[in-house]
Design a protein around this motif. Structure first.
Motif, PDB file in Angstrom:
ATOM      1  N   ALA A 163       0.827  -1.209   0.000  1.00 56.65           N
ATOM      2  CA  ALA A 163       0.000   0.000   0.000  1.00 56.65           C
ATOM      3  C   ALA A 163       0.859   1.257   0.000  1.00 56.65           C
ATOM      4  O   ALA A 163       0.558   2.247  -0.692  1.00 56.65           O
ATOM      5  CB  ALA A 163      -0.930  -0.008   1.212  1.00 56.65           C
ATOM      6  N   SER A 164       1.950   1.222   0.761  1.00 58.41           N
ATOM      7  CA  SER A 164       2.823   2.401   0.811  1.00 58.41           C
ATOM      8  C   SER A 164       3.464   2.666  -0.549  1.00 58.41           C
ATOM      9  O   SER A 164       3.591   3.818  -0.981  1.00 58.41           O
ATOM     10  CB  SER A 164       3.899   2.213   1.890  1.00 58.41           C
ATOM     11  OG  SER A 164       4.895   1.275   1.491  1.00 58.41           O
ATOM     12  N   LYS A 165       3.851   1.611  -1.239  1.00 59.09           N
ATOM     13  CA  LYS A 165       4.487   1.790  -2.539  1.00 59.09           C
ATOM     14  C   LYS A 165       3.473   2.094  -3.640  1.00 59.09           C
ATOM     15  O   LYS A 165       3.795   2.776  -4.622  1.00 59.09           O
ATOM     16  CB  LYS A 165       5.306   0.544  -2.890  1.00 59.09           C
ATOM     17  CG  LYS A 165       6.539   0.364  -1.998  1.00 59.09           C
ATOM     18  CD  LYS A 165       7.495   1.539  -2.107  1.00 59.09           C
ATOM     19  CE  LYS A 165       8.824   1.266  -1.419  1.00 59.09           C
ATOM     20  NZ  LYS A 165       9.795   2.374  -1.590  1.00 59.09           N
ATOM     21  N   ALA A 166       2.236   1.609  -3.473  1.00 61.77           N
ATOM     22  CA  ALA A 166       1.177   2.008  -4.407  1.00 61.77           C
ATOM     23  C   ALA A 166       0.949   3.514  -4.303  1.00 61.77           C
ATOM     24  O   ALA A 166       0.713   4.202  -5.319  1.00 61.77           O
ATOM     25  CB  ALA A 166      -0.108   1.243  -4.099  1.00 61.77           C
ATOM     26  N   ALA A 167       1.031   4.033  -3.090  1.00 67.16           N
ATOM     27  CA  ALA A 167       0.920   5.475  -2.888  1.00 67.16           C
ATOM     28  C   ALA A 167       2.061   6.214  -3.583  1.00 67.16           C
ATOM     29  O   ALA A 167       1.858   7.264  -4.198  1.00 67.16           O
ATOM     30  CB  ALA A 167       0.909   5.802  -1.397  1.00 67.16           C
TER      31      ALA A 167
END
Length: 253
Positions: A163-167
């Motif tokens: 999720a952090s890297k999708a952001a």
């Protein structure tokens, strides 16, 4: 008649690589130095490793300086850009490599502290450097943000990290549009599993073998696989590549 005109001096290409004291970040810093960039080697805590990176670069004839900064803190990110400008000039290449991973913990198992740490470094850290870059990087600059192929593979146990890297990927593509007309390129590299110290940490051989089999090329990536793509995105041959996410993972889906 003697030509008295001076040949214009070539401006220094200044690269800021976050999380550059080890692994892929260290290799990126070394590669950019070999290609003539003055490199600011950012690190969060491991000063001896960062000093070793600088020593290797300078002994090879390059220019490098290690600077400690926590990218999750805006003032410390500003300090990075300040040091670069005082030493060599404005940052023209930014590689956002600093990041925190996750070792197979489901959402139910993930603590508040781990969630906050991952989001703070991976998302807020990238936001801080991009915001500073938007105010200080000149035309012709290049930005490469580092994501992960887990965003696409959706491996159980990596929800917060993915999720952090999708952001990071979404923020990068929006940022690329916000820089319209400024001649600053923004792209993302999303590595698959690579044979680094961080990858092997805490994994059984059985798990490693299973991960290797997932990719059609049936091998782990190497640090050099990743570095070559970053070098391409920083270089002139990618001059028409902007706002893209390159998944460097041997075909893993």
């Amino acid at each position: 008649m003697k030509n008295t005109e001076k040949t214009p001096e070539k401006k220094t290409d200044v690269a800021l690589v976050t999380g550059a004291s080890r692994g892929i970040g260290r290799a990126i810093a070394a590669r950019l130095a070999r290609e003539g960039h003055a490199v600011l080697v950012n690190y969060a805590s491991n000063e001896p490793q960062a000093a070793e990176v600088v020593r290797e670069i300078t002994q090879a004839g390059g220019r490098a300086l290690a600077v400690r900064a926590d990218v999750s803190k805006p003032d410390e990110v500003k300090h990075l850009f300040d040091v670069a400008e005082r030493t060599w000039g404005p940052v023209t290449v930014l590689v956002n490599n600093a990041g925190v991973g996750q070792h197979q913990e489901t959402i139910a198992q993930t603590s508040d502290a781990l969630y906050e740490r991952i989001m703070s470094i991976n998302v807020r850290g990238t936001f801080n450097t991009l915001r500073e870059a938007s105010q200080r990087m000149p035309a012709g600059s290049r930005i490469v943000n580092v994501s992960t192929s887990v965003v696409g593979t959706l491996n159980p146990g990596y929800a917060v990290y993915a999720a952090s890297k999708a952001a990071v990927e979404t923020m990068s593509r929006v940022f690329a549009n916000e820089l319209r007309g400024r001649d600053i390129r923004v792209n993302v590299v999303a590595p698959g599993p690579a044979a680094t110290e961080l990858f092997f940490e805490g994994k059984s051989q059985e798990l490693i073998d299973a991960i290797i089999k997932r990719a059609p090329m049936e091998r782990l990536g190497t640090v050099e696989d990743m570095v070559r793509v970053v070098a391409f995105l920083v270089g002139e041959e990618s001059g028409w590549v902007h706002g893209q996410v390159l998944r460097v993972n041997g075909g893993m889906v």
